[in-house]
Design a protein around this motif. Sequence first.
Motif, PDB file in Angstrom:
ATOM      1  N   SER A   1       4.469  -2.158 -10.432  1.00 18.48           N
ATOM      2  CA  SER A   1       4.364  -1.665 -11.804  1.00 18.48           C
ATOM      3  C   SER A   1       3.108  -0.817 -12.014  1.00 18.48           C
ATOM      4  O   SER A   1       3.061   0.034 -12.911  1.00 18.48           O
ATOM      5  N   THR A   2       2.083  -1.028 -11.184  1.00 19.19           N
ATOM      6  CA  THR A   2       0.845  -0.245 -11.305  1.00 19.19           C
ATOM      7  C   THR A   2       0.640   0.684 -10.104  1.00 19.19           C
ATOM      8  O   THR A   2      -0.442   1.255  -9.945  1.00 19.19           O
ATOM      9  N   ALA A   3       1.694   0.836  -9.275  1.00 18.86           N
ATOM     10  CA  ALA A   3       1.570   1.683  -8.087  1.00 18.86           C
ATOM     11  C   ALA A   3       1.480   3.153  -8.495  1.00 18.86           C
ATOM     12  O   ALA A   3       2.025   3.571  -9.528  1.00 18.86           O
ATOM     13  N   ASP A   4       0.825   3.946  -7.676  1.00 16.63           N
ATOM     14  CA  ASP A   4       0.634   5.361  -8.009  1.00 16.63           C
ATOM     15  C   ASP A   4       1.808   6.208  -7.516  1.00 16.63           C
ATOM     16  O   ASP A   4       2.793   5.692  -6.969  1.00 16.63           O
ATOM     17  N   ALA A   5       1.695   7.495  -7.671  1.00 20.12           N
ATOM     18  CA  ALA A   5       2.789   8.421  -7.366  1.00 20.12           C
ATOM     19  C   ALA A   5       3.115   8.497  -5.884  1.00 20.12           C
ATOM     20  O   ALA A   5       4.146   9.067  -5.508  1.00 20.12           O
ATOM     21  N   SER A   6       2.279   7.942  -5.024  1.00 16.83           N
ATOM     22  CA  SER A   6       2.574   7.972  -3.582  1.00 16.83           C
ATOM     23  C   SER A   6       3.760   7.081  -3.234  1.00 16.83           C
ATOM     24  O   SER A   6       4.355   7.218  -2.161  1.00 16.83           O
TER      25      SER A   6
ATOM     26  N   LYS B   1       9.736   4.342  -6.010  1.00 17.92           N
ATOM     27  CA  LYS B   1       9.343   3.254  -6.910  1.00 17.92           C
ATOM     28  C   LYS B   1      10.528   2.714  -7.705  1.00 17.92           C
ATOM     29  O   LYS B   1      10.720   1.495  -7.814  1.00 17.92           O
TER      30      LYS B   1
ATOM     31  N   THR C   1       7.052   6.900  -3.544  1.00 21.02           N
ATOM     32  CA  THR C   1       8.072   7.875  -3.946  1.00 21.02           C
ATOM     33  C   THR C   1       9.392   7.231  -4.349  1.00 21.02           C
ATOM     34  O   THR C   1      10.159   7.827  -5.105  1.00 21.02           O
TER      35      THR C   1
ATOM     36  N   ARG D   1       3.171  -5.777  -8.496  1.00 21.58           N
ATOM     37  CA  ARG D   1       2.336  -4.801  -7.818  1.00 21.58           C
ATOM     38  C   ARG D   1       2.865  -3.375  -7.984  1.00 21.58           C
ATOM     39  O   ARG D   1       2.099  -2.432  -8.150  1.00 21.58           O
TER      40      ARG D   1
ATOM     41  N   LYS E   1       0.816  -1.213   0.000  1.00 21.05           N
ATOM     42  CA  LYS E   1       0.000   0.000   0.000  1.00 21.05           C
ATOM     43  C   LYS E   1       0.853   1.268   0.000  1.00 21.05           C
ATOM     44  O   LYS E   1       0.602   2.184  -0.758  1.00 21.05           O
ATOM     45  N   THR E   2       1.840   1.318   0.859  1.00 25.48           N
ATOM     46  CA  THR E   2       2.644   2.523   1.023  1.00 25.48           C
ATOM     47  C   THR E   2       4.063   2.289   0.542  1.00 25.48           C
ATOM     48  O   THR E   2       4.480   1.150   0.293  1.00 25.48           O
ATOM     49  N   ASP E   3       4.824   3.374   0.453  1.00 28.62           N
ATOM     50  CA  ASP E   3       6.233   3.250   0.074  1.00 28.62           C
ATOM     51  C   ASP E   3       6.983   2.359   1.056  1.00 28.62           C
ATOM     52  O   ASP E   3       7.808   1.533   0.661  1.00 28.62           O
TER      53      ASP E   3
END
Length: 479
Positions: A118-123, A127, A125, A116, A38-40
């Motif tokens: 590969s589709t993570a959002d900008a949150s 990545k 940081t 997972r 879920k998170t970085d």
Amino acid sequence: MKKILPLIAVFSLLLTSCSKQFIEILPVDTVTVDVLYKTDKDYQDAVIGVYGIFQDQYANMYYFGDIRGDDVWDELVKGTAGAVDNFTLANDDALLINTWRNYYKAITRANALLERISTADASITNKNRHTGEAEFLRALAYFDLVRIFGDVPFVTKSISIDESYKTPREKVDKIYDEIIIKDLLDAEAKLPASYTGPDVGRATKGAAKALLGKVYLTRKDFAKAETKLQEVTTMGYALLPNWADLWDYSKNEHHSEYIFDIEYEQGLGGEGSIYTNRFTPKVTSMIAFYGIAGSVDDQNTPHQVLFDLFEAKDKRKDITASRGYTDGTGKFIPILISSNNMSAYTRKYIARITTANDSPADWKVIRYADVLLMYAEALNENGKTSSALPLLNQIRTRAGVDPYATLTQAQMRDKIALERRMELAFEGHRWFDLVRTGQAYTVMQKYGMKPHNTLWPIPFAQIQLVNNRAIFPQNPGYD
């Protein structure tokens, strides 16, 4: 990295608790772990879970890289170590089963993370960094697998239990081209050149480049190996002035020669290494002098052929292979010849420990001296022998032995191989060097090697699980 090692155990436990089923061919231990991503920080912890598998696996790397070769032997001829040394290891030995499981656990965890993220959002940081680390570790796992077993299952995504039973062994070349090299190229582009604070010790851009250089060298792609290894030499690495400092565990291990280790930490409840206990002779006075708690295991004995390689003035000699120890008064105490203990040992992993199997000694997967010698080898194979000579002589000069003047290409090839034996003994390189240079059978047949022993047997449990020799055969000579 050492400061975050306790998270390895926590994350591994969490993965295990989420597991619904375990199979030996391709361990699926991330079946219901979407909640973990879920998170970085979740992704950072997931990467730590992959590192943790390598701690387990590299506790046994000396069997594959050292005991299998000519410079190390199992003097007391016992158990798995004796069978590895004598080329009589059964295809159902626990060493093979655990090795297979460990690498595919690491691959499965890396695959799950990469899918997972590969589709993570900008949150997320970091990545790129998390992706690069997972790719580096997956590439290392596959590199070790193909060097040990040859053709192996090629899996880069999560698969079902049923799919895993139908997954064939794929050709080594495909695994190199489509996963190992591809992963390392992407990892070097995404990883930082260095870290600060508790992240020091993670895989870096330099580690990815160095491992890729070794991959190219293994495949005899000397042009690409030269280019990639030359890049590593421009990144600020340097040989430590004092070779012995590499093995002084009271000093900072993240020094100028450090590129990538499998790291352990003393005093963190199970995060230490087994090397000190495993490689120390059962000599009471020596154990007391070094301050080693717990039982010791008399493994990884230096062979006489290794002793004979070193010049008397070589600074590496007494630490690499010794027949005794020097006490507090400066007196050398030789190991008494006995059937109950080995007669020689390496001091590379000796450390004072207060709890059994809790050593601070790390496993050096790749360090700068290795890079210099590989770079020299690539240059020489590319016809640039004069350019290779200064690199070889850097290693020799630090060791306190005379540099070479001029060498032919054939002489240089032999001298580099010799220097690798003296510089990198007990670091898991010798057997793999013999195999990749085509010298394994020539050198090792007098020790019992047969031509098919360049590869190890596929664990018999995996053959039984798939139960389809058309897609999952045993390696030749092991049925």
